[in-house]
Design an enzyme around this catalytic site. Structure first.
Site, PDB file in Angstrom:
ATOM      1  N   GLU A 209       0.854  -1.188   0.000  1.00  0.00           N
ATOM      2  CA  GLU A 209       0.000   0.000   0.000  1.00  0.00           C
ATOM      3  C   GLU A 209       0.887   1.233   0.000  1.00  0.00           C
ATOM      4  O   GLU A 209       2.111   1.139   0.156  1.00  0.00           O
ATOM      5  CB  GLU A 209      -0.936   0.008   1.205  1.00  0.00           C
ATOM      6  CG  GLU A 209      -0.228  -0.025   2.534  1.00  0.00           C
ATOM      7  CD  GLU A 209      -1.167  -0.227   3.714  1.00  0.00           C
ATOM      8  OE1 GLU A 209      -0.780   0.160   4.833  1.00  0.00           O
ATOM      9  OE2 GLU A 209      -2.268  -0.781   3.544  1.00  0.00           O
ATOM     10  N   HIS A 247      -4.014   2.746   7.521  1.00  0.00           N
ATOM     11  CA  HIS A 247      -2.900   2.411   8.392  1.00  0.00           C
ATOM     12  C   HIS A 247      -2.045   3.624   8.712  1.00  0.00           C
ATOM     13  O   HIS A 247      -1.958   4.566   7.929  1.00  0.00           O
ATOM     14  CB  HIS A 247      -2.008   1.343   7.739  1.00  0.00           C
ATOM     15  CG  HIS A 247      -2.617  -0.019   7.770  1.00  0.00           C
ATOM     16  ND1 HIS A 247      -2.365  -0.962   6.800  1.00  0.00           N
ATOM     17  CD2 HIS A 247      -3.461  -0.622   8.638  1.00  0.00           C
ATOM     18  CE1 HIS A 247      -3.017  -2.075   7.070  1.00  0.00           C
ATOM     19  NE2 HIS A 247      -3.695  -1.891   8.188  1.00  0.00           N
TER      20      HIS A 247
END
Length: 289
Positions: A209, A247
């Site tokens: 990511e 995150h």
């Protein structure tokens, strides 16, 4: 075969008397994981789901011959729990806890360089070897045994990719959720090297990511050191710069590093096909196999 965990792994649950710890202990046991002890300061002598609880990880490890621990301890106390686990005679510690202070993890990371114990996480779904053992919160019903390894920063993305793999009859050797925090134990390269050395892993899925440079570094490792084919996926393509997405580590800095484009380009340059969707990842694995 598998990496890191199998049906012989003997597991301690730190935080077993809490709501999350108790619930997931029961889920892990139902899956077949060999939970041999819990560890909670001041709760020694109790039992949870038939599992004996000890005051310390070290005593639990020695009394029950444990070699792994999974941590369900609140963020404020998780750093101390990790230090306790790293001081015990364990091979593997899996930290599920989200929100551990970065300052605490900096100290844990330094301690990792001084011990032989491997840490997975924190802020991760855990690790699973289908049909044998799971340490963490992964939904075991979507996994099936096979020859595809998987490493991912995202729990939810792991589930989406695995569901597509399983639907195609592409089972997994082991799936490792390394966690999405800026400071973690096991990184992409660590996991990729384990799969490269596993004779039963014939292909690997790497799910990354935005944020940081771990995926770019992993791409360089794949290019230079891996014979096992790898397929990739990068989440966060539409995220605006400077905005954290999900995150703590998923943020693109103003310098422009850590973008989805830079990660995809690095993986493509290393010969790694990157899917636009989890379904395309499964397509690419089928092609590689």
């Amino acid at each position: 075969m598998s990496v890191l965990v199998d049906d012989d792994t003997r597991v301690i649950v730190q935080g077993i008397t809490g709501g999350e710890g108790k619930f997931h202990t029961e889920q892990m046991m139902e899956y077949g994981t060999n939970i041999v002890a819990g560890a909670v300061p001041g709760k020694g002598g109790q039992e949870v789901a038939g599992v004996p609880v000890y005051d310390t990880v070290e005593r639990a490890a020695r009394e029950e011959d444990a070699d792994a621990s999974v941590v369900f301890v609140p963020p404020a106390f998780a750093g101390d729990a990790l230090f306790e686990a790293l001081d015990a005679p364990l091979d593997l510690v899996v930290a599920i806890t989200e929100g551990i202070p970065t300052q605490d993890m900096s100290k844990v990371y330094k301690r990792l360089s001084e011990v032989d114990t491997r840490l997975i996480g924190p802020n991760c779904p855990g690790i699973i070897t289908p049909g044998e053992a799971k340490l963490g919160i992964l939904p075991g019903n979507i996994f099936t045994s096979g020859n595809v390894g998987l490493v991912s920063r995202s729990g939810t993305l792991t589930y989406q990719v695995v569901d597509n793999l399983t639907d195609r009859g592409l089972g997994q050797t082991t799936a490792i959720g390394i966690g999405g925090d800026p400071i973690i134990g096991t990184d992409f390269i660590d996991a990729l090297s384990l799969f490269e050395d596993d004779p039963d892993t014939e292909a690997v899925v790497m799910c990354g990511e935005i944020g940081g440079e771990d995926e770019e570094e992993a791409a360089a490792y794949i290019d230079e050191h891996m014979d096992t084919p790898v397929a990739g996926f990068i989440a966060g393509r539409t995220a605006p710069p400077g905005k954290r997405m999900g995150h703590a580590g998923a943020i693109v800095s103003g310098s422009g590093t850590g973008t989805a484009e830079s990660k995809i380009d690095a993986l493509n340059d290393a010969g790694v096909p990157v899917g636009d969707t989890p379904e395309e990842v499964a397509d690419n694995i089928e092609d590689l196999l």
